[in-house]
Structures are given as C-alpha cells and as structure tokens.
Enzyme design. Structure first.
Site, PDB file in Angstrom:
ATOM      1  N   ASP A 179       0.842  -1.192   0.000  1.00 46.10           N
ATOM      2  CA  ASP A 179       0.000   0.000   0.000  1.00 46.10           C
ATOM      3  C   ASP A 179       0.881   1.247   0.000  1.00 46.10           C
ATOM      4  O   ASP A 179       1.835   1.345   0.789  1.00 46.10           O
ATOM      5  CB  ASP A 179      -0.909   0.001   1.229  1.00 46.10           C
ATOM      6  CG  ASP A 179      -1.920   1.133   1.193  1.00 46.10           C
ATOM      7  OD1 ASP A 179      -3.004   0.926   0.621  1.00 46.10           O
ATOM      8  OD2 ASP A 179      -1.613   2.219   1.720  1.00 46.10           O
ATOM      9  N   GLU A 222      -4.503   2.517  -4.511  1.00 50.64           N
ATOM     10  CA  GLU A 222      -3.049   2.565  -4.348  1.00 50.64           C
ATOM     11  C   GLU A 222      -2.494   1.261  -3.762  1.00 50.64           C
ATOM     12  O   GLU A 222      -1.398   1.240  -3.201  1.00 50.64           O
ATOM     13  CB  GLU A 222      -2.651   3.740  -3.451  1.00 50.64           C
ATOM     14  CG  GLU A 222      -3.155   3.670  -2.027  1.00 50.64           C
ATOM     15  CD  GLU A 222      -4.515   4.311  -1.818  1.00 50.64           C
ATOM     16  OE1 GLU A 222      -4.785   4.748  -0.680  1.00 50.64           O
ATOM     17  OE2 GLU A 222      -5.305   4.368  -2.781  1.00 50.64           O
TER      18      GLU A 222
END
Length: 310
Positions: A179, A222
């Site tokens: 992440d 993301e």
C-alpha cells in the site's frame, strides 16, 4: 526458400485469395475447404488453430514443421521440427499484418505444392485473425489500464492456480499486500495526473525488485498484490524488504519537482502442511498490512510475526 506475401481482403467470400491455379480437383477443393473451415472454427486459441491446420493439411502436403511469428513481434509458435527446406509467407489482411508463417521439411517443395499451400492458407487467415483478436481482447481484459499490471480478475485466476499447485506439490506460497503511504496527500498536493504517474513508477519499482517468477497485480486504488510461488515466510520478508527499499530510494521527478514515496507491506504465507482458502490468505495479509500502516508506515509486517507476538 520462397518468400511471398499473401494479402486477403475482407470483402472476398470465405477469405479466397487471387491464386489462379489450384492443383486439386474441384471435389478435392470443396472437401478440403469444408473440412478446414469446420476444424479451424473449433478454437479461439492461436496455438490450437495452427495445430489443427497443421494436422489437417498433412494429407495434402507433407510437412515437418510450422513456425508462426506474430506480427507484433511478441512471440512465436512452433509446431513440429525445423528442417533445411522451407517456404515463408507474410499473412496480411486489409486490417493489417498478422505475422509470418514458415513451412519446413527435409525435401524441397515442388511448385504444385507451393500453389496448394497458398490455397490452404486462404482458409487459415481469418480463423487465425479471429483467434489472435480474441486472445488480445482477453489479455487486455485482465490488465489494469494505468499500470499495465494484472487486474483483480487476473489476480483471482492466478492465485487460485498457484494455491492449487502449492497444495498439490506441498509448496509454500506467499502473498504481499503493498500500500502506498499517504497517497491521498500526493493526489491533493500534486494532482491526480501526477498521482497516476506515481502509481506507474511504483508498479515498475515493485516489478524491478521482484524475481522473474513473481507476479504483480494492481489490487485497486493505491494497493498492489505480489504472488510469490514456492516462497516461505523468510523468503517473502526478504523480497518485501527489497521492494520497500526500492520505493523509498526512488525519487519521482515531474516538471522539475521531486515526489518521494514509501510503501507499507503485509505478508501472509501458506505453509506446505496447511490447506488454506484464498480469502484466508488475503485476510491475514490485509491484517499484517493494517498493522504496518499503524506502526509508522514504510515497514514490512508478516502475519507469522503477529501470531508469534500474540
């Protein structure tokens, strides 16, 4: 060797070419065309279409092998073996260049055999074009359009396959959830266009830090997922740390500005003596990622470490 170009046009019935002479009787021509058409419509896999073509024409023109070079230069398909004598054909439709097909055998081709091959190729071109189109569409359907990594659909398929292989051969399998830290801040400060640029650069960084056998996907937003086949928890930790360092040391430049980024990574490992569902593996990796994000970010946490501490 005979180097020729074969061009067909979509408006010609059944893909017929302009070859003036066919060294087959009308009955043989009709039977051959029907048999080939039926066979080649059975598959939308280019490799299988070429295999079917190779098998069905052997009774008419004996061959040792076929080599097909895709028009985009991405790959080749080889059937049989390559021999001294060969004839080459460029396969082109009105929509563009499909590729080059090379027929090979140990005995020189007679002129009548070349004419017959050209007649037979007229039945191959459109089934092969359709198969290539379908394969391309399927490949694009499994790609994330921004990063060109596999998407979630591709991840589900790959992970299911890798888990089955791991269970069958009693291999360990690891999953990394990656992440991007403070990505919303990057979007707010630099704009979504530069945010997209950051995601593309991070995707490249993850791939460059991984091994050739590792498979990387964009999970959404993301987040990225890396599937590590035949990799235990210790090996996964090494690769995850390599990814973390690669991203942390990268400086993304855009219009004179430098954007520094970091990632947090959660790891889950399927051990060789365990049977585990895909969702369980994801849940453990996600929990490890959550702890990494709440431990200051820019770090790697394994679900195995969580179990030991608890």
């Amino acid at each position: 060797m005979r180097d020729m170009t074969m061009v067909t046009n979509a408006h010609k019935a059944n893909g017929a070419s302009t070859i003036p002479l066919i060294p087959l009787t009308p009955e043989q021509e009709l039977t051959t065309r029907i048999r080939l058409a039926q066979a080649l419509q059975m598959s939308l896999d280019p490799a299988e279409v070429l295999n079917l073509f190779y098998t069905h024409i052997q009774a008419i023109v004996s061959l040792s092998g076929i080599l097909f070079k895709f028009g985009n230069g991405s790959s080749e398909l080889k059937i049989g073996r390559e021999c001294l004598h060969h004839c080459d054909y460029r396969l082109t439709t009105d929509e563009g260049y499909l590729g080059e097909i090379i027929f090979s055998r140990s005995k020189r081709f007679a002129e009548a055999e070349l004419i017959t091959l050209e007649f037979l190729l007229s039945s191959l071109i459109y089934p092969l074009r359709n198969a290539i189109r379908y394969q391309t569409a399927m490949r694009l359907a499994l790609l994330d359009p921004l990063t060109l990594l596999g998407n979630r659909a591709a991840l589900d398929t790959a992970l299911r396959r890798e888990l089955q292989m791991a269970e069958r051969h009693q291999h360990e399998l690891s999953l990394l959830m990656v992440d991007v830290d403070f990505f919303k801040k990057i979007n707010d400060e630099y704009g979504h266009h530069r945010g997209d640029l950051v995601l593309c650069e991070i995707a490249k960084g993850i791939q460059s830090a991984c091994r050739g056998s590792d498979i990387t996907f964009r999970y959404g937003g993301e987040e990225f997922v890396v599937v590590l086949g035949k990799t235990d928890a210790e090996g996964a930790k090494i690769i995850a740390e390599r990814i973390r360092q690669q991203i942390a040391e990268s400086h993304i430049k855009y219009n004179g500005k430098t954007i520094d980024t970091t990632v947090s990574i959660g790891i889950a490992t399927r051990h060789s003596n365990e049977k585990e569902h895909i969702n369980d593996l994801f849940e453990r990796a996600d929990k490890a990622l959550y702890i990494a994000k709440n431990s200051g970010r820019n770090c790697v946490i394994s679900s195995d470490e969580i179990l030991i501490k608890s």
